[in-house]
Design a protein around this motif. Structure first.
Motif, PDB file in Angstrom:
ATOM      1  N   LYS A  11     -16.346  -6.934  86.717  1.00  0.00           N
ATOM      2  CA  LYS A  11     -15.480  -7.176  85.572  1.00  0.00           C
ATOM      3  C   LYS A  11     -14.290  -6.232  85.621  1.00  0.00           C
ATOM      4  O   LYS A  11     -14.402  -5.111  86.089  1.00  0.00           O
ATOM      5  CB  LYS A  11     -16.240  -6.936  84.265  1.00  0.00           C
ATOM      6  N   THR A  12     -13.184  -6.706  85.116  1.00  0.00           N
ATOM      7  CA  THR A  12     -12.017  -5.835  85.025  1.00  0.00           C
ATOM      8  C   THR A  12     -12.246  -4.827  83.909  1.00  0.00           C
ATOM      9  O   THR A  12     -13.111  -5.011  83.060  1.00  0.00           O
ATOM     10  CB  THR A  12     -10.750  -6.638  84.705  1.00  0.00           C
ATOM     11  N   THR A  13     -11.448  -3.785  83.898  1.00  0.00           N
ATOM     12  CA  THR A  13     -11.567  -2.775  82.845  1.00  0.00           C
ATOM     13  C   THR A  13     -11.384  -3.410  81.478  1.00  0.00           C
ATOM     14  O   THR A  13     -12.130  -3.134  80.546  1.00  0.00           O
ATOM     15  CB  THR A  13     -10.518  -1.663  83.045  1.00  0.00           C
ATOM     16  N   ALA A  14     -10.390  -4.296  81.356  1.00  0.00           N
ATOM     17  CA  ALA A  14     -10.146  -4.950  80.064  1.00  0.00           C
ATOM     18  C   ALA A  14     -11.308  -5.842  79.671  1.00  0.00           C
ATOM     19  O   ALA A  14     -11.714  -5.865  78.503  1.00  0.00           O
ATOM     20  CB  ALA A  14      -8.859  -5.765  80.135  1.00  0.00           C
ATOM     21  N   ALA A  15     -11.871  -6.571  80.631  1.00  0.00           N
ATOM     22  CA  ALA A  15     -13.002  -7.449  80.317  1.00  0.00           C
ATOM     23  C   ALA A  15     -14.213  -6.640  79.887  1.00  0.00           C
ATOM     24  O   ALA A  15     -14.925  -7.010  78.962  1.00  0.00           O
ATOM     25  CB  ALA A  15     -13.336  -8.325  81.521  1.00  0.00           C
ATOM     26  N   LYS A  16     -14.447  -5.509  80.559  1.00  0.00           N
ATOM     27  CA  LYS A  16     -15.561  -4.646  80.169  1.00  0.00           C
ATOM     28  C   LYS A  16     -15.349  -4.117  78.760  1.00  0.00           C
ATOM     29  O   LYS A  16     -16.261  -4.084  77.950  1.00  0.00           O
ATOM     30  CB  LYS A  16     -15.689  -3.465  81.143  1.00  0.00           C
ATOM     31  N   ALA A  17     -14.122  -3.693  78.485  1.00  0.00           N
ATOM     32  CA  ALA A  17     -13.821  -3.158  77.160  1.00  0.00           C
ATOM     33  C   ALA A  17     -13.989  -4.228  76.095  1.00  0.00           C
ATOM     34  O   ALA A  17     -14.526  -3.971  75.025  1.00  0.00           O
ATOM     35  CB  ALA A  17     -12.397  -2.600  77.130  1.00  0.00           C
ATOM     36  N   LYS A  22     -14.594  -2.037  72.950  1.00  0.00           N
ATOM     37  CA  LYS A  22     -14.008  -0.706  72.995  1.00  0.00           C
ATOM     38  C   LYS A  22     -12.544  -0.826  73.412  1.00  0.00           C
ATOM     39  O   LYS A  22     -12.191  -1.710  74.190  1.00  0.00           O
ATOM     40  CB  LYS A  22     -14.741   0.181  73.992  1.00  0.00           C
ATOM     41  N   PRO A  23     -11.695   0.062  72.923  1.00  0.00           N
ATOM     42  CA  PRO A  23     -10.292   0.014  73.333  1.00  0.00           C
ATOM     43  C   PRO A  23     -10.117   0.430  74.794  1.00  0.00           C
ATOM     44  O   PRO A  23     -10.965   1.129  75.346  1.00  0.00           O
ATOM     45  CB  PRO A  23      -9.618   1.017  72.398  1.00  0.00           C
ATOM     46  N   VAL A  24      -9.020  -0.019  75.386  1.00  0.00           N
ATOM     47  CA  VAL A  24      -8.667   0.370  76.747  1.00  0.00           C
ATOM     48  C   VAL A  24      -7.598   1.451  76.633  1.00  0.00           C
ATOM     49  O   VAL A  24      -6.608   1.283  75.920  1.00  0.00           O
ATOM     50  CB  VAL A  24      -8.130  -0.831  77.548  1.00  0.00           C
ATOM     51  N   PRO A  37      -9.612  -3.864  71.436  1.00  0.00           N
ATOM     52  CA  PRO A  37     -10.187  -5.107  71.967  1.00  0.00           C
ATOM     53  C   PRO A  37      -9.562  -6.306  71.245  1.00  0.00           C
ATOM     54  O   PRO A  37      -9.012  -6.166  70.142  1.00  0.00           O
ATOM     55  CB  PRO A  37     -11.675  -4.971  71.651  1.00  0.00           C
ATOM     56  N   ALA A  38      -9.653  -7.470  71.859  1.00  0.00           N
ATOM     57  CA  ALA A  38      -8.979  -8.676  71.373  1.00  0.00           C
ATOM     58  C   ALA A  38      -9.212  -8.948  69.897  1.00  0.00           C
ATOM     59  O   ALA A  38      -8.272  -9.247  69.158  1.00  0.00           O
ATOM     60  CB  ALA A  38      -9.416  -9.881  72.200  1.00  0.00           C
ATOM     61  N   LYS A  39     -10.429  -8.840  69.443  1.00  0.00           N
ATOM     62  CA  LYS A  39     -10.733  -9.162  68.045  1.00  0.00           C
ATOM     63  C   LYS A  39     -10.153  -8.152  67.066  1.00  0.00           C
ATOM     64  O   LYS A  39     -10.138  -8.399  65.863  1.00  0.00           O
ATOM     65  CB  LYS A  39     -12.238  -9.285  67.836  1.00  0.00           C
ATOM     66  N   LYS A  40      -9.684  -7.026  67.583  1.00  0.00           N
ATOM     67  CA  LYS A  40      -9.142  -5.992  66.703  1.00  0.00           C
ATOM     68  C   LYS A  40      -7.632  -5.818  66.861  1.00  0.00           C
ATOM     69  O   LYS A  40      -7.053  -4.902  66.281  1.00  0.00           O
ATOM     70  CB  LYS A  40      -9.873  -4.678  66.934  1.00  0.00           C
ATOM     71  N   LEU A  41      -7.010  -6.708  67.648  1.00  0.00           N
ATOM     72  CA  LEU A  41      -5.556  -6.661  67.760  1.00  0.00           C
ATOM     73  C   LEU A  41      -4.955  -7.068  66.419  1.00  0.00           C
ATOM     74  O   LEU A  41      -5.509  -7.913  65.713  1.00  0.00           O
ATOM     75  CB  LEU A  41      -5.071  -7.615  68.859  1.00  0.00           C
ATOM     76  N   PRO A  42      -3.811  -6.484  66.038  1.00  0.00           N
ATOM     77  CA  PRO A  42      -3.195  -6.825  64.761  1.00  0.00           C
ATOM     78  C   PRO A  42      -2.799  -8.305  64.700  1.00  0.00           C
ATOM     79  O   PRO A  42      -2.278  -8.861  65.669  1.00  0.00           O
ATOM     80  CB  PRO A  42      -1.948  -5.940  64.711  1.00  0.00           C
ATOM     81  N   GLU A  86      -2.291  -5.984  81.001  1.00  0.00           N
ATOM     82  CA  GLU A  86      -3.527  -5.813  81.782  1.00  0.00           C
ATOM     83  C   GLU A  86      -4.664  -5.311  80.900  1.00  0.00           C
ATOM     84  O   GLU A  86      -5.802  -5.734  81.027  1.00  0.00           O
ATOM     85  CB  GLU A  86      -3.303  -4.865  82.954  1.00  0.00           C
ATOM     86  N   ALA A  87      -4.335  -4.389  79.993  1.00  0.00           N
ATOM     87  CA  ALA A  87      -5.353  -3.828  79.104  1.00  0.00           C
ATOM     88  C   ALA A  87      -5.906  -4.874  78.141  1.00  0.00           C
ATOM     89  O   ALA A  87      -7.064  -4.812  77.748  1.00  0.00           O
ATOM     90  CB  ALA A  87      -4.785  -2.649  78.323  1.00  0.00           C
ATOM     91  N   SER A  88      -5.065  -5.826  77.789  1.00  0.00           N
ATOM     92  CA  SER A  88      -5.522  -6.859  76.846  1.00  0.00           C
ATOM     93  C   SER A  88      -5.898  -8.155  77.549  1.00  0.00           C
ATOM     94  O   SER A  88      -6.102  -9.167  76.892  1.00  0.00           O
ATOM     95  CB  SER A  88      -4.444  -7.106  75.786  1.00  0.00           C
ATOM     96  N   ALA A  89      -6.004  -8.128  78.883  1.00  0.00           N
ATOM     97  CA  ALA A  89      -6.380  -9.326  79.637  1.00  0.00           C
ATOM     98  C   ALA A  89      -7.677  -9.913  79.131  1.00  0.00           C
ATOM     99  O   ALA A  89      -8.610  -9.197  78.785  1.00  0.00           O
ATOM    100  CB  ALA A  89      -6.500  -8.997  81.125  1.00  0.00           C
ATOM    101  N   GLY A  90      -7.722 -11.199  79.054  1.00  0.00           N
ATOM    102  CA  GLY A  90      -8.934 -11.855  78.586  1.00  0.00           C
ATOM    103  C   GLY A  90      -8.976 -11.989  77.086  1.00  0.00           C
ATOM    104  O   GLY A  90      -9.912 -12.560  76.535  1.00  0.00           O
ATOM    105  N   SER A  91      -7.936 -11.517  76.410  1.00  0.00           N
ATOM    106  CA  SER A  91      -7.936 -11.594  74.955  1.00  0.00           C
ATOM    107  C   SER A  91      -7.320 -12.890  74.443  1.00  0.00           C
ATOM    108  O   SER A  91      -7.272 -13.124  73.262  1.00  0.00           O
ATOM    109  CB  SER A  91      -7.177 -10.414  74.357  1.00  0.00           C
ATOM    110  N   GLY A  92      -6.842 -13.724  75.368  1.00  0.00           N
ATOM    111  CA  GLY A  92      -6.234 -14.975  74.959  1.00  0.00           C
ATOM    112  C   GLY A  92      -4.765 -14.838  74.637  1.00  0.00           C
ATOM    113  O   GLY A  92      -4.138 -15.735  74.137  1.00  0.00           O
ATOM    114  N   ASN A  93      -4.190 -13.689  74.955  1.00  0.00           N
ATOM    115  CA  ASN A  93      -2.764 -13.465  74.675  1.00  0.00           C
ATOM    116  C   ASN A  93      -1.950 -13.727  75.914  1.00  0.00           C
ATOM    117  O   ASN A  93      -2.308 -13.499  76.980  1.00  0.00           O
ATOM    118  CB  ASN A  93      -2.514 -12.022  74.217  1.00  0.00           C
TER     119      ASN A  93
END
Length: 93
Positions: A11-17, A22-24, A37-42, A86-93
């Motif tokens: 898993k990538t660092t972002a995917a693991k986070a 957990k934040p990256v 993490p994606a669910k906690k983005l503003p 990269e840090a937010s990868a996988g968040s759907g953004n």
């Protein structure tokens, strides 16, 4: 012939986070940034009209001010944008 052992792709660092919610954290221009993490983005991120606004929202007012105080170049912003993405990868953004 023995069957090949299947291994999961790392898993990538972002995917693991994201999986652990957990934040990256990363450093850029000597400044430590933290991407939630994606669910906690503003929610305001959904209303960002361009990449500049999106990065400002994700890193937050204080870190954005710190970044600006470092007198960054356009290239520095491009690099920050890549790291935020990269840090937010996988968040759907």
């Amino acid at each position: 012939m023995p069957a090949a052992k299947k291994t999961a792709a790392p898993k990538t660092t972002a995917a693991k986070a994201e999986a652990t919610e957990k934040p990256v954290k990363f450093t850029h221009l000597g400044i430590e940034f933290e991407v939630p993490p994606a669910k906690k983005l503003p929610l305001d991120l959904l209303f960002a009209e361009d990449e500049l606004d999106a990065v400002k929202i994700v890193v937050g007012e204080d870190k954005w001010a710190e970044f600006r105080a470092a007198r960054p170049t356009i290239g520095d912003f491009q690099d920050l944008s890549i790291k935020v993405n990269e840090a937010s990868a996988g968040s759907g953004n």
